[in-house]
Scaffold this motif. Structure first.
Motif, PDB file in Angstrom:
ATOM      1  N   LYS A 340       0.830  -1.192   0.467  1.00  0.00           N
ATOM      2  CA  LYS A 340       0.109  -0.096  -0.342  1.00  0.00           C
ATOM      3  C   LYS A 340       0.277   1.316  -0.380  1.00  0.00           C
ATOM      4  O   LYS A 340       1.813   0.994   0.680  1.00  0.00           O
ATOM      5  N   GLU A 341       0.430   2.554  -0.525  1.00  0.00           N
ATOM      6  CA  GLU A 341       1.343   3.590  -0.601  1.00  0.00           C
ATOM      7  C   GLU A 341       0.269   4.378  -0.311  1.00  0.00           C
ATOM      8  O   GLU A 341      -0.476   4.659   0.370  1.00  0.00           O
ATOM      9  N   VAL A 342       0.933   4.651   1.255  1.00  0.00           N
ATOM     10  CA  VAL A 342       1.315   5.693   2.419  1.00  0.00           C
ATOM     11  C   VAL A 342       1.794   7.264   2.218  1.00  0.00           C
ATOM     12  O   VAL A 342       3.093   6.853   2.054  1.00  0.00           O
ATOM     13  N   ASN A 343       1.354   7.874   2.050  1.00  0.00           N
ATOM     14  CA  ASN A 343       2.072   9.062   1.954  1.00  0.00           C
ATOM     15  C   ASN A 343       3.588   9.147   1.375  1.00  0.00           C
ATOM     16  O   ASN A 343       4.061   9.559   1.515  1.00  0.00           O
ATOM     17  N   GLY A 344       2.850   8.834   0.516  1.00  0.00           N
ATOM     18  CA  GLY A 344       4.292   8.505  -0.843  1.00  0.00           C
ATOM     19  C   GLY A 344       4.960   7.636  -0.466  1.00  0.00           C
ATOM     20  O   GLY A 344       5.862   7.629  -1.559  1.00  0.00           O
ATOM     21  N   GLU A 345       5.492   6.573   0.567  1.00  0.00           N
ATOM     22  CA  GLU A 345       5.758   5.661   1.233  1.00  0.00           C
ATOM     23  C   GLU A 345       5.225   3.704   1.215  1.00  0.00           C
ATOM     24  O   GLU A 345       3.679   3.823   0.543  1.00  0.00           O
ATOM     25  N   GLN A 346       5.925   2.897   0.358  1.00  0.00           N
ATOM     26  CA  GLN A 346       5.536   2.171  -0.071  1.00  0.00           C
ATOM     27  C   GLN A 346       5.486   0.894   1.560  1.00  0.00           C
ATOM     28  O   GLN A 346       6.240   0.950   1.958  1.00  0.00           O
ATOM     29  N   VAL A 347       4.080   0.643   2.131  1.00  0.00           N
ATOM     30  CA  VAL A 347       4.483  -0.298   3.385  1.00  0.00           C
ATOM     31  C   VAL A 347       3.668  -1.728   2.657  1.00  0.00           C
ATOM     32  O   VAL A 347       2.947  -1.805   1.997  1.00  0.00           O
ATOM     33  N   GLY A 348       4.569  -2.266   2.967  1.00  0.00           N
ATOM     34  CA  GLY A 348       4.033  -3.603   2.447  1.00  0.00           C
ATOM     35  C   GLY A 348       3.551  -4.661   4.293  1.00  0.00           C
ATOM     36  O   GLY A 348       3.447  -4.145   5.112  1.00  0.00           O
ATOM     37  N   ILE A 349       2.259  -5.313   3.630  1.00  0.00           N
ATOM     38  CA  ILE A 349       1.103  -6.288   4.226  1.00  0.00           C
ATOM     39  C   ILE A 349       1.547  -7.548   4.268  1.00  0.00           C
ATOM     40  O   ILE A 349       0.876  -7.641   3.519  1.00  0.00           O
ATOM     41  N   PHE A 350       1.724  -8.184   5.559  1.00  0.00           N
ATOM     42  CA  PHE A 350       1.465  -9.674   5.062  1.00  0.00           C
ATOM     43  C   PHE A 350      -0.052 -10.191   5.614  1.00  0.00           C
ATOM     44  O   PHE A 350      -0.153  -9.727   7.483  1.00  0.00           O
ATOM     45  N   GLY A 351      -0.246 -11.280   6.125  1.00  0.00           N
ATOM     46  CA  GLY A 351      -1.321 -11.965   6.678  1.00  0.00           C
ATOM     47  C   GLY A 351      -0.615 -13.602   7.717  1.00  0.00           C
ATOM     48  O   GLY A 351       0.025 -14.110   6.479  1.00  0.00           O
ATOM     49  N   LEU A 352      -0.630 -13.564   8.845  1.00  0.00           N
ATOM     50  CA  LEU A 352      -1.058 -14.809   8.975  1.00  0.00           C
ATOM     51  C   LEU A 352      -1.895 -15.173  10.010  1.00  0.00           C
ATOM     52  O   LEU A 352      -2.388 -14.861  10.535  1.00  0.00           O
ATOM     53  N   THR A 353      -2.499 -16.571   9.531  1.00  0.00           N
ATOM     54  CA  THR A 353      -3.096 -17.425  10.600  1.00  0.00           C
ATOM     55  C   THR A 353      -3.083 -18.696  11.300  1.00  0.00           C
ATOM     56  O   THR A 353      -1.851 -19.019  10.746  1.00  0.00           O
ATOM     57  N   THR A 354      -3.243 -19.189  12.775  1.00  0.00           N
ATOM     58  CA  THR A 354      -2.348 -20.005  13.759  1.00  0.00           C
ATOM     59  C   THR A 354      -2.951 -21.209  12.638  1.00  0.00           C
ATOM     60  O   THR A 354      -4.138 -21.648  12.630  1.00  0.00           O
ATOM     61  N   LYS A 355      -2.199 -21.801  13.190  1.00  0.00           N
ATOM     62  CA  LYS A 355      -2.415 -23.876  12.741  1.00  0.00           C
ATOM     63  C   LYS A 355      -3.165 -23.996  13.470  1.00  0.00           C
ATOM     64  O   LYS A 355      -3.736 -25.568  13.533  1.00  0.00           O
ATOM     65  N   ASP A 356      -3.574 -23.808  14.412  1.00  0.00           N
ATOM     66  CA  ASP A 356      -4.654 -24.450  15.372  1.00  0.00           C
ATOM     67  C   ASP A 356      -5.671 -24.702  14.841  1.00  0.00           C
ATOM     68  O   ASP A 356      -6.900 -25.126  14.942  1.00  0.00           O
ATOM     69  N   THR A 357      -5.615 -23.491  13.921  1.00  0.00           N
ATOM     70  CA  THR A 357      -7.329 -23.103  13.253  1.00  0.00           C
ATOM     71  C   THR A 357      -7.694 -24.959  12.316  1.00  0.00           C
ATOM     72  O   THR A 357      -8.860 -25.746  12.244  1.00  0.00           O
ATOM     73  N   GLU A 358      -6.629 -25.995  12.347  1.00  0.00           N
ATOM     74  CA  GLU A 358      -6.859 -27.568  11.937  1.00  0.00           C
ATOM     75  C   GLU A 358      -7.158 -27.557  12.573  1.00  0.00           C
ATOM     76  O   GLU A 358      -8.154 -29.351  12.858  1.00  0.00           O
ATOM     77  N   ASP A 359      -7.314 -27.660  13.906  1.00  0.00           N
ATOM     78  CA  ASP A 359      -8.059 -28.625  15.096  1.00  0.00           C
ATOM     79  C   ASP A 359      -8.816 -28.002  16.246  1.00  0.00           C
ATOM     80  O   ASP A 359      -9.972 -28.749  17.027  1.00  0.00           O
ATOM     81  N   ILE A 360      -8.991 -26.901  16.110  1.00  0.00           N
ATOM     82  CA  ILE A 360     -10.362 -26.001  16.452  1.00  0.00           C
ATOM     83  C   ILE A 360     -11.101 -25.000  15.687  1.00  0.00           C
ATOM     84  O   ILE A 360     -12.612 -24.751  16.198  1.00  0.00           O
ATOM     85  N   SER A 361     -10.675 -25.323  13.934  1.00  0.00           N
ATOM     86  CA  SER A 361     -12.299 -25.201  13.434  1.00  0.00           C
ATOM     87  C   SER A 361     -12.657 -26.247  12.510  1.00  0.00           C
ATOM     88  O   SER A 361     -11.753 -27.449  12.599  1.00  0.00           O
ATOM     89  N   SER A 362     -12.883 -25.853  11.154  1.00  0.00           N
ATOM     90  CA  SER A 362     -12.886 -27.059  10.313  1.00  0.00           C
ATOM     91  C   SER A 362     -13.067 -26.115   8.651  1.00  0.00           C
ATOM     92  O   SER A 362     -13.468 -26.362   7.851  1.00  0.00           O
ATOM     93  N   PRO A 363     -11.191 -26.645   7.950  1.00  0.00           N
ATOM     94  CA  PRO A 363     -11.237 -25.536   7.458  1.00  0.00           C
ATOM     95  C   PRO A 363     -10.913 -26.795   6.494  1.00  0.00           C
ATOM     96  O   PRO A 363     -11.012 -26.630   4.688  1.00  0.00           O
TER      97      PRO A 363
END
Length: 725
Positions: A340-363
């Motif tokens: 994303k460009e913010v005030n003329g600067e480049q900002v990187g954004i990435f995401g992570l989700t807990t691996k526990d999801t495999e055990d506590i949800s229904s992926p």
């Protein structure tokens, strides 16, 4: 200036040191020895102070509080002609009033009373440490009570400790700080000069972030949150708005509309990005699979980021999941990361989700990387290859969740190059941003609690090399704001339908009232906060049954009596009645505890008997026997769990057992430090399942309900009474 924290980096310190010239050959102050020359020269060149005469700096003179205020206010750049809130002090001379007012307004200094600043008294070294730590925005650990200096008391220890860690002070001797001695003008010069890389940190780029997490379908909060967001954007028009996951699950709005109401309101808010929480995958085992999640994603006018989740095997996400970082992200798509460009600067954004999801949800077919640290480092490296040196990790792995699986603290320690972590999953309310890492590679961590009760804010400053050098932030409480009219209009049809559903019957029928007794002043009367009750038994049975779907070895479940808020009348039980019994929106958690720890918890549970205790634990799957004639802390006679054949086995102190309870209790609520310790050690897993929904499932399973107790909690001094019920 009140909350801003400055971080001294090697680059900043070098740059400032280079800007300070050595003492000139024609140095005019005859009372300044070599020890103080560079510091005094620094103050003179920066207009912070003058001498007491043409030839005397006053090196060894004690400094008055009013003079110290002027010196520090000048250091911080406050304007003598500026307008500041009146401090209310009546003893400050006119020439110093601007400085005292400015420092009082910014939280740097205070008086000795509401009306007295004590202007002409001398500032002690203890007091100087506190003022300088506040003024320089040092990170102060309030838990510190001692330092290496024997003359520093607990009240000032955190501030002296902060100065020690920052290299600002060395003390009078190895063991004495000179805590109660007056600070001299020469010492003040040394302190300020040593702190120059905090006071004068060069910020080349600043960015503001608003953030939310774990909103869990609490959409009725969102019209007020829209107002808070709009107000913040008015002051910070280029700020980012990020969501760290778990929009799904938790209220009837989700049960009925599966995220539809949420996404319409989130689009109104104009989010910049969201990552996925474990609950976004709750519907994977339904006949429709993740259709609701796909609909949620495609309806969004903002992108999603997810670097450790692979959607490729699920055809529903074909064409939506992009495995490359995008500099031109589009709404309704999933990317590993975006720029994303913010005030003329480049900002990187990435995401992570807990691996526990495999055990506590229904992926289902959706899979999770085994190494979140490696995935995060890969993202940082990819951003670096693109020339992006400002990186935000948008995570749903928990602030301090199980370190053996994943959490934000481990992420910050394991990956170099993440500047900000905007987190979720543990519902942690970080009142102030947390600084992780060292000064050469700091990482700021934030998280905004739960349920849209707060809007998180962060201002972060970077130097020219993309290193964080300052930060400020906190939580804006949602509650007093006016509701945004457009948001109210969007929510109205959903709200109308939910209110109708609340009146719907669950199918369960109470053949007699399920009471929720309170004793009041009558110590002989029964109470949900000191006695076993039919309502508590049904709630805990539902908890245990649900927990065993995820952890078959779970032996018992606990529910705090203070969390049971209403009774249920005789007759058909409505959804609204169910919610009124457990109105706090708690979630189900499992804990790994030793037998000794469980017994310690029950000592707390029955410790107030016969007085009421909001932390009194109702039980499923076991029996607790206690003797109220014994002193608190020595009352538990035995704790046993029920075997499949109906017999009871007493807990072994050294054995570890799986226990279910609500997340509030699991985190140490109601004074359960033994649970808090387990939580801190990563022995708690929040399954994120709504407590009232578990309760409703149990009621429906029972069908027709005759209230009764079963001798699960027995005071052996009243055993005949209990058994006769």
């Amino acid at each position: 200036m009140k909350n801003k924290k400055f971080i001294a980096s090697a680059v900043t310190a070098t740059a400032i040191a280079a800007a300070v010239s050595p003492a000139s050959a024609d140095f005019v102050f005859t009372d300044v020895t070599e020890k103080y020359e560079e510091a005094v020269q620094f103050l003179l060149e920066n207009g912070i102070t003058n001498g007491v005469s043409d030839t005397q700096y006053g090196t060894h003179q004690s400094i008055k509080r009013q003079d110290a205020a002027i010196m520090i206010a000048r250091t911080l750049g406050f304007d003598p002609d500026g307008e500041y809130e009146d401090s209310g002090f009546t003893d400050v001379p006119s020439h110093a009033k601007w400085a005292v007012d400015a420092l009082k307004e910014s939280g740097v200094i205070d008086g000795v009373s509401a009306t007295q600043f004590d202007s002409n008294s001398y500032l002690t070294r203890n007091q100087t440490a506190k003022v300088l730590a506040n003024a320089a925005g040092l990170v102060v650990d309030e838990t510190v009570t001692t330092t290496k200096y024997s003359d520093v008391n607990a009240a000032f220890a955190p501030y002296v400790d902060a100065l020690i860690d920052s290299g600002i002070t060395q003390g009078k001797t190895e063991t004495s700080f000179g805590a109660y001695q007056n600070t001299t003008r020469g010492e003040m010069a040394l302190f300020i000069e040593r702190a120059k890389d905090y006071f004068f940190a060069e910020v080349s780029f600043e960015m503001s972030i608003m953030h939310a997490n774990d909103t869990h379908a609490r959409v009725e909060n969102l019209p007020k949150q829209v107002t808070a967001i709009n107000d913040f954007r008015t002051e910070n028009p280029d700020s980012l708005l990020l969501h760290a996951g778990d929009v799904f699950s938790g209220t009837l709005y989700f049960n009925e509309f599966e995220g539809e109401a949420d996404i319409k309101l989130m689009n109104l808010m104009n989010f910049d990005a969201m990552t996925f929480g474990n609950h976004e995958f709750d519907l994977g085992s339904s006949p429709e699979g993740h259709q609701a999640l796909r609909d949620f994603v495609t309806a969004a006018n903002f992108p999603f980021v997810s670097s450790n989740v692979d959607f490729s095997a699920d055809d529903l996400f074909e064409g939506l999941f992009q495995t490359q970082i995008s500099s031109e992200p589009e709404g309704g798509n999933i990317y590993t990361g975006i720029v994303k460009e913010v005030n003329g600067e480049q900002v990187g954004i990435f995401g992570l989700t807990t691996k526990d999801t495999e055990d506590i949800s229904s992926p289902g077919l959706i899979t999770f990387s085994d190494n979140y640290i490696a995935e995060a480092q890969r993202m940082v490296d990819e951003f670096a290859a693109m020339g992006v040196d400002k990186v935000v990790a948008l995570t749903h792995i928990g602030y301090n969740d199980n370190p053996a699986v994943d959490n934000d603290l481990e992420l910050a320690a394991g990956v170099e190059g993440i500047d900000v972590i905007v987190g979720g999953h543990t519902h942690t309310s970080l009142e102030e941003p947390y600084l992780a890492g060292d000064n050469s590679a700091p990482t700021v961590i934030v998280q905004a609690g739960e349920y849209g009760n707060s809007l998180g804010t962060l201002d972060v400053g970077f130097d020219e090399n993309g290193v964080v050098v300052s930060y400020d932030g906190g939580l804006i409480e949602i509650g007093e704001q006016a509701e945004d009219p457009e948001a109210v209009e969007i929510l109205a049809p959903y709200k109308e339908q939910v209110e109708a559903v609340q009146q719907a019957e669950t199918g369960a029928v109470a053949l007699a009232p399920l009471e929720n007794p309170r004793a009041g002043d009558d110590l002989t009367a029964p109470s949900v906060r000191k006695n076993e009750t039919p309502l508590g038994n049904i709630i805990t049975d539902g908890m245990l049954n649900k927990a065993r779907e995820y952890s078959p070895d779970a032996i018992m479940a606990f529910q705090n009596g203070g969390g049971i808020r209403e009774a249920i009348d005789e007759g058909p039980i409505t959804v609204g009645e169910v919610i009124s019994v457990l109105p706090f929106g708690n979630t189900l958690a499992t804990m790994e505890l030793t037998g000794a720890e469980i017994k310690e918890a029950f000592e707390i549970s029955v410790g107030n008997y016969p007085n009421e205790n909001g932390g009194f634990l109702h039980v499923s799957g076991g029996q607790v026997r206690f003797d109220s004639s014994q002193p608190a802390g020595e009352r538990v006679v035995s704790v046993s769990y029920e075997e499949e054949d109906g017999t009871f086995t007493e807990l072994e102190d050294a054995e570890t057992y799986t226990i279910a309870t609500n997340a509030f209790t699991a985190k140490g609520g109601d004074g359960y430090d033994v649970f808090a310790d387990a939580y801190a050690e990563g022995r708690v897993t929040d399954l994120g399942l709504s407590d009232w929904e578990n309760f409703q499932e149990e009621l429906v399973r029972l069908g027709e309900i005759t209230p009764e107790t079963e001798g699960r909690i027995v005071n052996i001094n009243e055993e005949t009474v209990v058994e006769g019920e």
